[in-house]
Design a protein around this motif. Structure first.
Motif, mmCIF file in Angstrom:
data_model
loop_
_atom_site.group_PDB
_atom_site.id
_atom_site.type_symbol
_atom_site.label_atom_id
_atom_site.label_comp_id
_atom_site.label_asym_id
_atom_site.label_seq_id
_atom_site.Cartn_x
_atom_site.Cartn_y
_atom_site.Cartn_z
ATOM 1 N N THR A 41 -45.220 -5.940 -10.568
ATOM 2 C CA THR A 41 -44.084 -6.681 -11.089
ATOM 3 C C THR A 41 -44.219 -8.154 -10.717
ATOM 4 N N PRO A 42 -43.559 -9.045 -11.445
ATOM 5 C CA PRO A 42 -43.596 -10.460 -11.063
ATOM 6 C C PRO A 42 -43.102 -10.697 -9.636
ATOM 7 N N ASP A 43 -42.101 -9.937 -9.232
ATOM 8 C CA ASP A 43 -41.586 -10.109 -7.871
ATOM 9 C C ASP A 43 -42.630 -9.718 -6.831
ATOM 10 N N ARG A 44 -43.331 -8.605 -7.070
ATOM 11 C CA ARG A 44 -44.360 -8.187 -6.116
ATOM 12 C C ARG A 44 -45.497 -9.200 -6.072
ATOM 13 N N ALA A 46 -45.261 -12.358 -6.613
ATOM 14 C CA ALA A 46 -44.750 -13.516 -5.877
ATOM 15 C C ALA A 46 -44.797 -13.261 -4.370
ATOM 16 N N ARG A 47 -44.434 -12.066 -3.961
ATOM 17 C CA ARG A 47 -44.473 -11.738 -2.531
ATOM 18 C C ARG A 47 -45.915 -11.750 -2.003
ATOM 19 N N ASP A 92 -45.256 -13.650 -17.402
ATOM 20 C CA ASP A 92 -44.895 -13.060 -16.114
ATOM 21 C C ASP A 92 -45.814 -13.425 -14.952
ATOM 22 N N VAL A 96 -45.489 -17.466 -11.853
ATOM 23 C CA VAL A 96 -45.578 -17.144 -10.421
ATOM 24 C C VAL A 96 -46.750 -17.886 -9.786
ATOM 25 N N ARG A 99 -45.690 -21.438 -9.296
ATOM 26 C CA ARG A 99 -44.702 -21.590 -8.217
ATOM 27 C C ARG A 99 -45.382 -21.661 -6.854
ATOM 28 N N GLN A 228 -49.100 -2.561 -6.968
ATOM 29 C CA GLN A 228 -47.671 -2.675 -6.716
ATOM 30 C C GLN A 228 -47.292 -2.273 -5.299
ATOM 31 N N THR A 231 -47.976 -4.092 0.110
ATOM 32 C CA THR A 231 -47.034 -4.931 0.847
ATOM 33 C C THR A 231 -47.808 -5.756 1.880
#
Length: 253
Positions: A41-44, A46-47, A92, A96, A99, A228, A231
């Protein structure tokens, strides 16, 4: 570079440097139906890029990474690659990357522009970038590389098909973008000596695999799959274990 690529070269024949850390991504978007684990995902994303930056690392294209290593620099750089040329890259992934002030290499399939991932029998059909989309990515500073023409296992291709997928795809991308691509990415990560030599003969400066086995050198660069579920802890372990598990790469400093 010496043509001896399947075994270590004699001492002093080629420089041997630490294997560069090159991350392998594919699609960026909805990963609720993702049997091949090729989507983040875009959020993952970015993290993950934030994790790199907080540790003093920056994601760059493979061409930039290799150029820095050739100058004896680049120890704080990580290669970022996106395979297949999915259309979601522009909407997507690229925002990122911008950013977090990162760049990347996008490996596309000029024989499937505007199509979808028909080579995947399972999972959803994902649209691929059009010719205009590839040009937009290049204009945004993304390195465009070849993933072959149509995404086939090159180790099973006859000589004519191999030439089309390597030299033919390079010519097609040069016509599309105005510049010949420096990099190639082996579909499915499969490569043998015959395929490697075809890629080198086609004029590519480097090529990315996944785990190229006994092959080593700029045309057999290993990569680390990032998904995904990667982490901070998993990224830390992958980053630390990569250089421990990969032998030095011939032809790099």
């Amino acid at each position: 570079m010496s043509s001896s690529v399947e075994s270590p070269a004699p001492a002093g024949a080629l420089p041997r440097g630490p294997v560069p850390w090159i991350a392998m991504y594919h699609s960026v978007g909805d990963c609720s139906d993702d049997p091949y684990r090729v989507t983040v995902t875009p959020d993952r994303l970015a993290r993950q890029l934030g994790w790199l930056r907080r540790r003093g690392l920056r994601g760059v294209s493979v061409a930039e990474l290799l150029a820095a290593l050739a100058r004896g620099a680049g120890r704080n750089l990580v290669g970022l690659t996106f395979d297949d040329g999915y259309a979601d890259f522009l909407a997507d992934a690229l925002p990122v990357l911008d950013r977090w002030e990162c760049s990347a290499t996008l490996f596309v399939l000029p024989g499937r522009l505007g199509g979808d991932n028909a080579w995947d029998p399972l999972g959803p059909r994902k649209p691929l970038l059009t010719a205009d989309g590839v040009r937009r990515a290049a204009a945004a500073g993304v390195e465009i590389g070849s993933h072959g023409l149509t995404h086939v296992d090159l180790t099973r291709a006859d000589d004519g098909r191999l030439a089309a997928e390597t030299a033919g795809s390079r010519a097609a991308l040069e016509e599309l973008t105005g510049a010949p691509p420096a990099g190639f990415c082996y579909p499915y990560g499969t490569v043998d000596r015959r395929v490697l030599e075809a890629v080198r003969a086609a004029g590519y400066d480097y090529a990315c695999a996944i785990a190229p086995g006994g092959l080593t050198g700029p045309h057999a660069l290993p990569r680390v799959h990032i998904g995904q579920h990667d982490t901070a802890v998993r990224l830390f372990l992958k980053h630390r274990l990569h250089r421990l598990r990969r032998r030095p790469v011939e032809g790099l400093r």
